[in-house]
Write a protein that holds these residues in place. Structure first.
Motif, PDB file in Angstrom:
ATOM      1  N   CYS A 242      -2.434   2.572  -4.456  1.00 37.33           N
ATOM      2  CA  CYS A 242      -2.240   3.937  -3.972  1.00 37.33           C
ATOM      3  C   CYS A 242      -3.571   4.546  -3.550  1.00 37.33           C
ATOM      4  CB  CYS A 242      -1.582   4.801  -5.047  1.00 37.33           C
ATOM      5  SG  CYS A 242      -1.189   6.476  -4.471  1.00 37.33           S
ATOM      6  N   ASN A 244      -3.583   7.765  -2.226  1.00 36.55           N
ATOM      7  CA  ASN A 244      -3.418   9.212  -2.276  1.00 36.55           C
ATOM      8  C   ASN A 244      -4.124   9.769  -3.511  1.00 36.55           C
ATOM      9  OD1 ASN A 244      -1.750  11.800  -3.156  1.00 36.55           O
ATOM     10  ND2 ASN A 244      -1.399  11.504  -0.956  1.00 36.55           N
ATOM     11  N   PRO A 245      -4.927  10.831  -3.379  1.00 36.00           N
ATOM     12  CA  PRO A 245      -5.692  11.350  -4.539  1.00 36.00           C
ATOM     13  C   PRO A 245      -4.822  11.896  -5.658  1.00 36.00           C
ATOM     14  CG  PRO A 245      -5.882  12.814  -2.626  1.00 36.00           C
ATOM     15  CD  PRO A 245      -5.225  11.566  -2.139  1.00 36.00           C
ATOM     16  N   GLN A 246      -3.561  12.215  -5.373  1.00 33.66           N
ATOM     17  CA  GLN A 246      -2.689  12.748  -6.426  1.00 33.66           C
ATOM     18  C   GLN A 246      -2.231  11.650  -7.393  1.00 33.66           C
ATOM     19  OE1 GLN A 246       0.231  15.830  -5.236  1.00 33.66           O
ATOM     20  NE2 GLN A 246      -0.439  15.422  -3.143  1.00 33.66           N
ATOM     21  N   ASP A 248      -4.469   8.885  -8.195  1.00 37.10           N
ATOM     22  CA  ASP A 248      -5.725   8.146  -8.088  1.00 37.10           C
ATOM     23  C   ASP A 248      -5.768   6.997  -9.096  1.00 37.10           C
ATOM     24  OD1 ASP A 248      -8.152   7.606  -7.000  1.00 37.10           O
ATOM     25  OD2 ASP A 248      -9.271   9.004  -8.263  1.00 37.10           O
ATOM     26  N   ARG A 285       0.172   7.388   2.329  1.00 34.25           N
ATOM     27  CA  ARG A 285      -1.164   7.970   2.174  1.00 34.25           C
ATOM     28  C   ARG A 285      -1.114   9.490   2.050  1.00 34.25           C
ATOM     29  NH1 ARG A 285      -6.016   5.233   4.142  1.00 34.25           N
ATOM     30  NH2 ARG A 285      -5.626   2.994   4.329  1.00 34.25           N
ATOM     31  N   GLN A 286      -0.205  10.130   2.781  1.00 35.29           N
ATOM     32  CA  GLN A 286      -0.156  11.591   2.794  1.00 35.29           C
ATOM     33  C   GLN A 286       0.446  12.163   1.528  1.00 35.29           C
ATOM     34  OE1 GLN A 286       1.793  12.822   6.413  1.00 35.29           O
ATOM     35  NE2 GLN A 286       0.527  11.513   7.719  1.00 35.29           N
ATOM     36  N   THR A 287       1.326  11.425   0.903  1.00 33.16           N
ATOM     37  CA  THR A 287       1.967  11.847  -0.345  1.00 33.16           C
ATOM     38  C   THR A 287       2.002  10.669  -1.312  1.00 33.16           C
ATOM     39  OG1 THR A 287       4.137  11.288   0.588  1.00 33.16           O
ATOM     40  CG2 THR A 287       3.424  13.600   0.759  1.00 33.16           C
ATOM     41  N   PRO A 288       2.037  10.925  -2.624  1.00 35.95           N
ATOM     42  CA  PRO A 288       2.105   9.820  -3.602  1.00 35.95           C
ATOM     43  C   PRO A 288       3.525   9.276  -3.720  1.00 35.95           C
ATOM     44  CG  PRO A 288       2.031  11.912  -4.743  1.00 35.95           C
ATOM     45  CD  PRO A 288       1.896  12.238  -3.288  1.00 35.95           C
ATOM     46  N   ASP A 303       8.856   9.081  -5.719  1.00 33.50           N
ATOM     47  CA  ASP A 303       7.738  10.014  -5.869  1.00 33.50           C
ATOM     48  C   ASP A 303       7.162   9.799  -7.267  1.00 33.50           C
ATOM     49  OD1 ASP A 303       5.968  12.152  -6.136  1.00 33.50           O
ATOM     50  OD2 ASP A 303       7.208  13.498  -4.939  1.00 33.50           O
ATOM     51  N   ARG A 305       4.955  11.226  -8.908  1.00 33.07           N
ATOM     52  CA  ARG A 305       4.566  12.404  -9.688  1.00 33.07           C
ATOM     53  C   ARG A 305       5.645  12.800 -10.679  1.00 33.07           C
ATOM     54  NH1 ARG A 305       3.156  16.030  -4.531  1.00 33.07           N
ATOM     55  NH2 ARG A 305       5.133  15.011  -3.956  1.00 33.07           N
ATOM     56  N   GLU A 334       3.967   8.181   9.184  1.00 31.82           N
ATOM     57  CA  GLU A 334       4.857   8.127   8.024  1.00 31.82           C
ATOM     58  C   GLU A 334       6.241   8.703   8.316  1.00 31.82           C
ATOM     59  OE1 GLU A 334       2.945   9.610   4.526  1.00 31.82           O
ATOM     60  OE2 GLU A 334       1.239   8.245   4.719  1.00 31.82           O
TER      61      GLU A 334
END
Length: 446
Positions: A242, A244-246, A248, A285-288, A303, A305, A334
């Motif tokens: 992954c 995406n920073p969310q 990490d 990349r834009q969302t986790p 998702d 998260r 995406e």
């Protein structure tokens, strides 16, 4: 013409008779006689192999003749440029046709592989090659003669238009277990590590290993080895990292009827139960969000998260293929997803409407887990079939641009592994297609 299409056409026209085989050259049937001691060298498999080998050699001969031609009939750079200047072609159409022209004019040349250890280069068969994001390095998985796999990294910085040489940095790391999946991981810096999924064997469980790329390369001697870790898991079919920073420092593994998302630093795990084995994975990349392709033919997203729940209520997007999904690729915007299955179907899905918008014909697959490679900048789709032919399509109109035969005879253990990029070796690198088959590495100039 696609080599696989003629055989299917022939079989549909000529009826199959039990105990006989049809010889297309002599235009007659021959009886399959039992051999001595129950051994008969004339079987359907040997006949089919002989037919495929004749087609492959014929196609290779045609490509050798085409080397003398600088342009393709009805399509050359001067005519395209003239039409563009006269306003007969739009910019998008001009760029697309130029790329198609380049694909048709690609020529094969063998690459010399050098290694600090002269006994290493060219001794083991290539199984998998995976390029990093910058296409400066290629991680290789090679079969070892006595069984198992060995790893290495090929540096493409020496790949030029004149000199076709690369450096291969090998390592003592090898395993007696099968490598199911490989991906690059960005832990300390972009593409700093390599993620491996290994099958379990006997009483030894499977594992997901994270290896620092610096272990295989001496280009940056000042680099620290970095984190080296391994997670015990059950049979893993696929993996993804992954960016995406969310989410990490997280990677996923597709297991038997479940998905496992692991944080490398904290060791925290999330488990999502599925109804089938997960054979392909990729993070957005834009969302986790993690996309998964299953043996049942289902494609769904998660998702990461959200907390794992019982049941399947956490599945956001659900798509369905008629056969096991072996490879998925999420487009840059995406909004679209490319997926391939074991029936040889390659489909482009619109994730907003959950409908198939394009299909790419000609791919051959029956039971193997084979990847597809998408290059949106050049507008090309590349895939290697189980028949060992490399096919390239136009992304826009799904037209099959070229079918490339393997330089080696077709077999189950000689399916080529390819990488396509317009910058092999970095920003100032050369464009083209890399093909690894058996112990050889080839470059198709683009």
């Amino acid at each position: 013409e696609d080599p696989s299409s003629s055989s299917s056409t022939q079989n549909s026209v000529v009826p199959e008779l039990p105990g006989f085989y049809y010889d297309s050259e002599k235009n007659r049937y021959f009886r399959l006689l039992p051999g001595h001691n129950n051994y008969n060298p004339l079987t359907k498999e040997t006949i089919q192999y002989k037919t495929m080998e004749c087609k492959r050699l014929k196609l290779l001969e045609e490509e050798e003749k085409q080397k003398k031609k600088t342009t393709t009939a009805g399509l050359n750079s001067s005519v395209l440029l003239q039409k563009r200047q006269l306003g007969l072609l739009s910019s998008a159409s001009y760029c697309r046709l130029v790329h198609e022209l380049k694909v048709n004019c690609m020529q094969r040349r063998k690459i010399e592989i050098h290694s600090p250890d002269s006994s290493v280069a060219g001794t083991n068969n290539f199984k998998i090659i995976v390029a990093d994001v910058a296409c400066e390095r290629i991680f290789t998985v090679n079969d070892v003669e006595h069984g198992g796999c060995k790893y290495g990294i090929i540096n493409l910085s020496g790949l030029g238009k004149e000199s076709l040489t690369v450096e291969m940095y090998d390592n003592l790391y090898f395993t007696n277990r099968k490598v199911n999946s490989v991906c690059w991981a960005s832990l300390t810096h972009p593409d700093s590590h390599v993620k491996l999924c290994l099958m379990g064997i006997a009483e030894t469980p499977g594992c997901a290993s994270l290896l620092p790329a610096s272990l295989f390369s001496s280009t940056n001697p000042g680099d620290r080895p970095g984190m080296l870790c391994s997670f015990k898991i059950s049979t893993a079919w696929s993996c993804a990292w992954c960016l995406n920073p969310q989410a990490d420092n997280c990677f996923s593994t597709g297991l038997t009827r479940r998905v496992l998302v692991t944080n490398v630093v904290t060791g925290h795990r999330q488990t999502f139960g599925t109804s089938s084995d997960v054979l392909a994975q990729q993070f957005a990349r834009q969302t986790p969000v993690l996309y998964n392709g299953c043996r049942s033919g289902e494609i769904f997203s998660i998702d990461v998260r959200q907390r794992n729940r019982k049941g399947q209520s956490w599945k956001a997007i659900r798509l369905f293929h008629g056969s096991a999904v072996t490879s998925i690729h999420l487009m840059e915007a995406e909004h679209y997803l490319m997926a391939a299955d074991m029936a040889g179907k390659i489909k482009l899905w619109d994730l907003r409407t959950t409908k198939c918008v394009k299909q790419y014909q000609g791919h051959h697959n029956e039971y193997a887990i084979l990847p597809v490679h998408v290059n949106e900048e050049e507008g090309l789709l590349t895939a290697v079939g189980q028949d060992c032919y490399t096919r390239i399509w136009s992304l826009q109109d799904a037209h099959l641009l070229r079918t490339i035969p393997s330089p080696h005879p077709s077999s189950k253990d000689a399916i080529p592994s390819v990488v396509f990029s317009s910058r092999l070796g970095g920003r100032r690198g050369v464009p083209g297609l890399l093909m690894a088959v058996k112990q050889d590495l080839y470059h198709f100039s683009y």
